[in-house]
Design a protein around this motif. Sequence first.
Motif, PDB file in Angstrom:
ATOM      1  N   LYS A 136      20.670 -76.596  81.432  1.00 23.85           N
ATOM      2  CA  LYS A 136      21.555 -76.145  82.144  1.00 23.85           C
ATOM      3  C   LYS A 136      21.116 -74.129  82.347  1.00 23.85           C
ATOM      4  O   LYS A 136      21.633 -74.563  83.847  1.00 23.85           O
ATOM      5  CB  LYS A 136      23.365 -75.626  81.534  1.00 23.85           C
ATOM      6  CG  LYS A 136      23.944 -75.481  82.344  1.00 23.85           C
ATOM      7  CD  LYS A 136      25.541 -75.314  81.686  1.00 23.85           C
ATOM      8  CE  LYS A 136      26.442 -74.929  82.258  1.00 23.85           C
ATOM      9  NZ  LYS A 136      27.880 -74.624  82.014  1.00 23.85           N
ATOM     10  N   HIS A 137      20.617 -74.064  81.903  1.00 25.91           N
ATOM     11  CA  HIS A 137      19.383 -72.873  82.449  1.00 25.91           C
ATOM     12  C   HIS A 137      18.855 -72.945  83.116  1.00 25.91           C
ATOM     13  O   HIS A 137      18.823 -71.817  84.544  1.00 25.91           O
ATOM     14  CB  HIS A 137      19.466 -72.182  81.048  1.00 25.91           C
ATOM     15  CG  HIS A 137      18.845 -70.046  81.382  1.00 25.91           C
ATOM     16  ND1 HIS A 137      17.690 -70.361  81.013  1.00 25.91           N
ATOM     17  CD2 HIS A 137      19.115 -69.125  81.472  1.00 25.91           C
ATOM     18  CE1 HIS A 137      17.129 -69.623  81.351  1.00 25.91           C
ATOM     19  NE2 HIS A 137      18.253 -68.402  82.066  1.00 25.91           N
ATOM     20  N   LEU A 138      18.067 -73.801  83.064  1.00 28.17           N
ATOM     21  CA  LEU A 138      16.951 -73.729  83.825  1.00 28.17           C
ATOM     22  C   LEU A 138      17.155 -74.325  85.667  1.00 28.17           C
ATOM     23  O   LEU A 138      17.101 -74.653  86.624  1.00 28.17           O
ATOM     24  CB  LEU A 138      15.796 -75.176  83.394  1.00 28.17           C
ATOM     25  CG  LEU A 138      15.018 -74.345  82.061  1.00 28.17           C
ATOM     26  CD1 LEU A 138      13.769 -76.076  81.413  1.00 28.17           C
ATOM     27  CD2 LEU A 138      14.095 -73.941  83.098  1.00 28.17           C
ATOM     28  N   ASP A 139      18.253 -75.155  85.902  1.00 30.55           N
ATOM     29  CA  ASP A 139      18.824 -75.942  86.456  1.00 30.55           C
ATOM     30  C   ASP A 139      19.446 -75.105  87.098  1.00 30.55           C
ATOM     31  O   ASP A 139      19.883 -74.824  88.527  1.00 30.55           O
ATOM     32  CB  ASP A 139      19.857 -77.236  86.148  1.00 30.55           C
ATOM     33  CG  ASP A 139      21.106 -77.558  87.609  1.00 30.55           C
ATOM     34  OD1 ASP A 139      20.329 -78.536  88.117  1.00 30.55           O
ATOM     35  OD2 ASP A 139      22.086 -77.392  87.807  1.00 30.55           O
ATOM     36  N   HIS A 140      20.367 -73.883  86.399  1.00 29.34           N
ATOM     37  CA  HIS A 140      20.836 -72.875  87.414  1.00 29.34           C
ATOM     38  C   HIS A 140      19.754 -72.127  88.448  1.00 29.34           C
ATOM     39  O   HIS A 140      20.254 -71.339  89.426  1.00 29.34           O
ATOM     40  CB  HIS A 140      21.696 -72.191  86.279  1.00 29.34           C
ATOM     41  CG  HIS A 140      21.705 -70.794  86.884  1.00 29.34           C
ATOM     42  ND1 HIS A 140      23.482 -70.843  87.495  1.00 29.34           N
ATOM     43  CD2 HIS A 140      21.550 -68.953  86.614  1.00 29.34           C
ATOM     44  CE1 HIS A 140      23.101 -69.739  88.091  1.00 29.34           C
ATOM     45  NE2 HIS A 140      22.662 -68.772  87.136  1.00 29.34           N
ATOM     46  N   HIS A 141      18.483 -72.038  87.798  1.00 29.93           N
ATOM     47  CA  HIS A 141      17.820 -70.824  88.309  1.00 29.93           C
ATOM     48  C   HIS A 141      17.176 -71.580  89.228  1.00 29.93           C
ATOM     49  O   HIS A 141      17.176 -71.572  90.292  1.00 29.93           O
ATOM     50  CB  HIS A 141      16.979 -70.534  86.974  1.00 29.93           C
ATOM     51  CG  HIS A 141      17.569 -69.006  86.797  1.00 29.93           C
ATOM     52  ND1 HIS A 141      18.253 -68.320  87.096  1.00 29.93           N
ATOM     53  CD2 HIS A 141      18.032 -69.182  85.297  1.00 29.93           C
ATOM     54  CE1 HIS A 141      18.507 -67.197  86.424  1.00 29.93           C
ATOM     55  NE2 HIS A 141      18.555 -67.717  85.204  1.00 29.93           N
ATOM     56  N   LEU A 142      16.725 -72.406  88.764  1.00 28.02           N
ATOM     57  CA  LEU A 142      16.272 -74.085  90.039  1.00 28.02           C
ATOM     58  C   LEU A 142      16.566 -74.084  91.576  1.00 28.02           C
ATOM     59  O   LEU A 142      16.835 -74.163  92.474  1.00 28.02           O
ATOM     60  CB  LEU A 142      15.712 -74.969  89.833  1.00 28.02           C
ATOM     61  CG  LEU A 142      14.210 -74.765  88.627  1.00 28.02           C
ATOM     62  CD1 LEU A 142      14.242 -76.382  87.652  1.00 28.02           C
ATOM     63  CD2 LEU A 142      12.971 -74.899  88.981  1.00 28.02           C
ATOM     64  N   ARG A 143      18.234 -74.144  91.202  1.00 28.18           N
ATOM     65  CA  ARG A 143      18.994 -73.524  92.104  1.00 28.18           C
ATOM     66  C   ARG A 143      18.912 -72.796  92.952  1.00 28.18           C
ATOM     67  O   ARG A 143      19.788 -72.594  94.206  1.00 28.18           O
ATOM     68  CB  ARG A 143      20.787 -74.342  91.943  1.00 28.18           C
ATOM     69  CG  ARG A 143      20.936 -76.055  91.616  1.00 28.18           C
ATOM     70  CD  ARG A 143      22.391 -76.332  91.178  1.00 28.18           C
ATOM     71  NE  ARG A 143      23.173 -75.719  89.849  1.00 28.18           N
ATOM     72  CZ  ARG A 143      23.459 -74.576  90.029  1.00 28.18           C
ATOM     73  NH1 ARG A 143      24.035 -74.116  90.700  1.00 28.18           N
ATOM     74  NH2 ARG A 143      24.343 -74.617  88.940  1.00 28.18           N
ATOM     75  N   GLN A 144      18.947 -72.224  92.067  1.00 23.84           N
ATOM     76  CA  GLN A 144      19.006 -70.735  92.620  1.00 23.84           C
ATOM     77  C   GLN A 144      18.124 -70.390  93.589  1.00 23.84           C
ATOM     78  O   GLN A 144      17.836 -69.451  94.992  1.00 23.84           O
ATOM     79  CB  GLN A 144      18.650 -69.350  91.989  1.00 23.84           C
ATOM     80  CG  GLN A 144      18.519 -68.119  92.485  1.00 23.84           C
ATOM     81  CD  GLN A 144      17.876 -66.948  91.482  1.00 23.84           C
ATOM     82  OE1 GLN A 144      17.566 -67.338  89.572  1.00 23.84           O
ATOM     83  NE2 GLN A 144      17.825 -65.414  91.321  1.00 23.84           N
ATOM     84  N   PHE A 145      16.538 -71.091  93.948  1.00 23.51           N
ATOM     85  CA  PHE A 145      15.446 -71.531  94.616  1.00 23.51           C
ATOM     86  C   PHE A 145      15.830 -72.722  95.541  1.00 23.51           C
ATOM     87  O   PHE A 145      14.651 -73.035  96.198  1.00 23.51           O
ATOM     88  CB  PHE A 145      14.074 -71.143  94.088  1.00 23.51           C
ATOM     89  CG  PHE A 145      14.734 -69.339  93.917  1.00 23.51           C
ATOM     90  CD1 PHE A 145      13.401 -68.510  94.515  1.00 23.51           C
ATOM     91  CD2 PHE A 145      14.828 -69.498  92.429  1.00 23.51           C
ATOM     92  CE1 PHE A 145      13.649 -67.332  94.737  1.00 23.51           C
ATOM     93  CE2 PHE A 145      14.539 -67.826  91.944  1.00 23.51           C
ATOM     94  CZ  PHE A 145      14.016 -67.128  93.197  1.00 23.51           C
ATOM     95  N   GLY A 146      16.862 -73.278  96.065  1.00 26.78           N
ATOM     96  CA  GLY A 146      17.423 -73.960  96.614  1.00 26.78           C
ATOM     97  C   GLY A 146      16.154 -75.381  95.584  1.00 26.78           C
ATOM     98  O   GLY A 146      16.557 -76.129  96.851  1.00 26.78           O
ATOM     99  N   LEU A 147      16.173 -75.252  94.526  1.00 23.42           N
ATOM    100  CA  LEU A 147      15.715 -76.610  94.097  1.00 23.42           C
ATOM    101  C   LEU A 147      16.043 -77.846  92.765  1.00 23.42           C
ATOM    102  O   LEU A 147      16.927 -77.295  92.405  1.00 23.42           O
ATOM    103  CB  LEU A 147      14.124 -76.268  93.282  1.00 23.42           C
ATOM    104  CG  LEU A 147      13.436 -75.513  93.984  1.00 23.42           C
ATOM    105  CD1 LEU A 147      12.292 -74.817  93.190  1.00 23.42           C
ATOM    106  CD2 LEU A 147      12.867 -76.105  95.654  1.00 23.42           C
TER     107      LEU A 147
END
Length: 147
Positions: A136-147
Amino acid sequence: MKNLFEEKVYVEIRERLAQLSPESNRQWGKMSPAQMLHHCQAPLNIMLEKNDYGLKPNWLAKVVFKKALYNDKPWRKNLPTAKAMKETTERDFTTEMKQLESLLEEVHNHRNRDEWPEHPGFGHFTKAQYGQMQYKHLDHHLRQFGL
């Protein structure tokens, strides 16, 4: 909820990370891609008992926020970051990517481990909860960069 201990989820995260570049544009927040990579290492370091970042047991966090760390609801944009994990120093993208990939591999290599240490701020997590929280943490930050 996806779990970082699952092979296909681990591969998904690695593939999404591979799409990140120093020039990736953030959708929200203040961190650069390199700062985000460094920040994402902290929860993995805690889990692997490499660094506790000075976090102390927090009963309010346990009661109010703990379940939100691993439930199915995505985190909203611009959530506040724990002071100990705020990243304001500029970082080298390549160095931070290699370090995060190494930590991810180390966690993956421990995927059959059933017992994990208590989190210094939130207390006990089951293996599944730790895997879900890390995803969830990694997903949150990857989504932060549109990934």
